[in-house]
Motif scaffolding. Structure first.
Motif, mmCIF file in Angstrom:
data_model
loop_
_atom_site.group_PDB
_atom_site.id
_atom_site.type_symbol
_atom_site.label_atom_id
_atom_site.label_comp_id
_atom_site.label_asym_id
_atom_site.label_seq_id
_atom_site.Cartn_x
_atom_site.Cartn_y
_atom_site.Cartn_z
ATOM 1 N N MET A 1 9.935 -8.038 4.954
ATOM 2 C CA MET A 1 8.967 -7.174 5.500
ATOM 3 C C MET A 1 7.558 -7.935 5.388
ATOM 4 O O MET A 1 7.294 -8.678 4.490
ATOM 5 C CB MET A 1 8.791 -5.907 4.597
ATOM 6 C CG MET A 1 9.867 -5.009 5.007
ATOM 7 S SD MET A 1 10.172 -4.390 6.520
ATOM 8 C CE MET A 1 9.054 -3.456 6.702
ATOM 9 N N ASN A 3 4.081 -8.466 4.193
ATOM 10 C CA ASN A 3 3.138 -8.028 2.990
ATOM 11 C C ASN A 3 1.805 -8.134 3.496
ATOM 12 O O ASN A 3 0.794 -7.245 2.736
ATOM 13 C CB ASN A 3 3.247 -8.775 1.873
ATOM 14 C CG ASN A 3 4.653 -8.907 1.248
ATOM 15 O OD1 ASN A 3 5.314 -8.058 0.962
ATOM 16 N ND2 ASN A 3 5.038 -9.804 0.711
ATOM 17 N N LYS A 9 6.159 -0.252 2.367
ATOM 18 C CA LYS A 9 7.239 -0.813 3.073
ATOM 19 C C LYS A 9 8.203 0.258 3.622
ATOM 20 O O LYS A 9 8.825 0.100 4.752
ATOM 21 C CB LYS A 9 8.323 -1.529 1.841
ATOM 22 C CG LYS A 9 7.653 -2.740 1.380
ATOM 23 C CD LYS A 9 8.528 -3.699 0.616
ATOM 24 C CE LYS A 9 8.009 -4.828 0.127
ATOM 25 N NZ LYS A 9 8.815 -5.670 -0.695
ATOM 26 N N VAL A 42 14.937 -4.485 0.971
ATOM 27 C CA VAL A 42 14.215 -3.438 0.086
ATOM 28 C C VAL A 42 15.162 -2.808 -0.650
ATOM 29 O O VAL A 42 16.334 -2.779 -0.378
ATOM 30 C CB VAL A 42 13.440 -2.526 1.057
ATOM 31 C CG1 VAL A 42 12.231 -3.286 1.868
ATOM 32 C CG2 VAL A 42 14.272 -1.830 2.106
#
Length: 267
Positions: A1, A3, A9, A42
């Motif tokens: 992802m 940042n 997220k 994640v």
């Protein structure tokens, strides 16, 4: 992802999945939680929170033992995707299409996919053909000296695309191929918005999943007003931009701005 995005997220995952759902993806069901965990790197709780947001909005249904499936609710229609929404700016041929051909000649292209497929509801609506009619689907990556620039998917009616395929698409811009096939290009209708990169596009454009991209949908008509090409383009905003010249018309009481010329800049 990514940042760099000021978003949690789970919300980035929610946005990516929502866009894919709106485009008709996951007809056979969404990937499982563990697959999504691996795709977005994640934790499971983050994936579950994103899926819960989609379920709350009625976009997916989750049933134990049967997985997660689209609910069939989609706020985008094929008509809007084709640029038929009232008030959408219609691009003039002068400058725009010539600029697109120039860009095609000044960049290199990698053809990822060329195949004949049946038209979905969205594609059929845009190209004004019947659902299930044959269309050529082509997916290409354009690159400049700086690196990957765009991920382009085009749909062309099969009878129009019969004279060119993978080899020709790797050598010339598709607008030139259309003209060489006897098509007289008339006008273009274009919409520009933003989209977040999913895992597949992120890999090809060398960006992080969830990065913001410039999204372009362009419908090309011939001089008889027949739609001949529907394009979905995703561009890296750090390497591509649109510029438009505007001039005011009317009296001081009616401040109306009209476009004189549009050009695309890439680097």
């Amino acid at each position: 992802m990514s940042n760099a995005l000021p978003l949690p997220k789970y919300h980035q995952i929610y946005l990516v999945l929502r866009e894919q759902l709106h485009e008709g993806a996951f007809a056979d069901g969404l990937p499982g939680e563990f697959a999504l965990m691996e795709q977005f790197s994640v934790a499971r709780i983050t994936v579950r929170r994103a899926l819960q947001q989609l379920a709350t909005e009625g976009l997916i249904t989750r049933e134990p033992g049967r997985g997660t499936r689209p609910s069939g609710t989609t706020p985008q229609s094929a008509t809007m995707a084709a640029g038929a929404a009232e008030g959408t700016q219609q691009a003039h041929l002068t400058g725009l299409l010539e600029n697109l051909v120039t860009m095609g000649l000044r960049t290199s292209v990698k053809v990822l996919e060329v195949q004949t497929v049946t038209a979905s509801n969205a594609v059929a609506g845009a190209l004004q053909i019947a659902v299930g009619d044959a269309v050529q689907k082509a997916v290409r990556i354009r690159t400049t000296r700086e690196g990957p620039l765009s991920h382009i998917t085009t749909y062309v009616p099969a009878d129009v695309a019969r004279k060119f395929g993978r080899r020709e698409l790797a050598r010339k811009p598709i607008l030139l191929l259309l003209e060489e096939s006897g098509v007289h290009v008339g006008r273009a209708h274009q919409t520009i918005s933003a989209k977040l990169a999913d895992a597949v596009v992120a890999k090809h454009l060398d960006v992080a999943v969830g990065s913001a991209l410039l999204a372009v949908r362009r419908l090309i008509y011939d001089d008889q007003e027949r739609p001949i090409q529907w394009l979905h383009g995703l561009y890296r905003p750090d390497r591509y931009e649109y510029q438009m010249q505007l001039s005011r018309v009317g009296s001081i009481d009616a401040k109306v701005w009209v476009s004189k010329e549009m050009s695309a800049q890439f680097h």
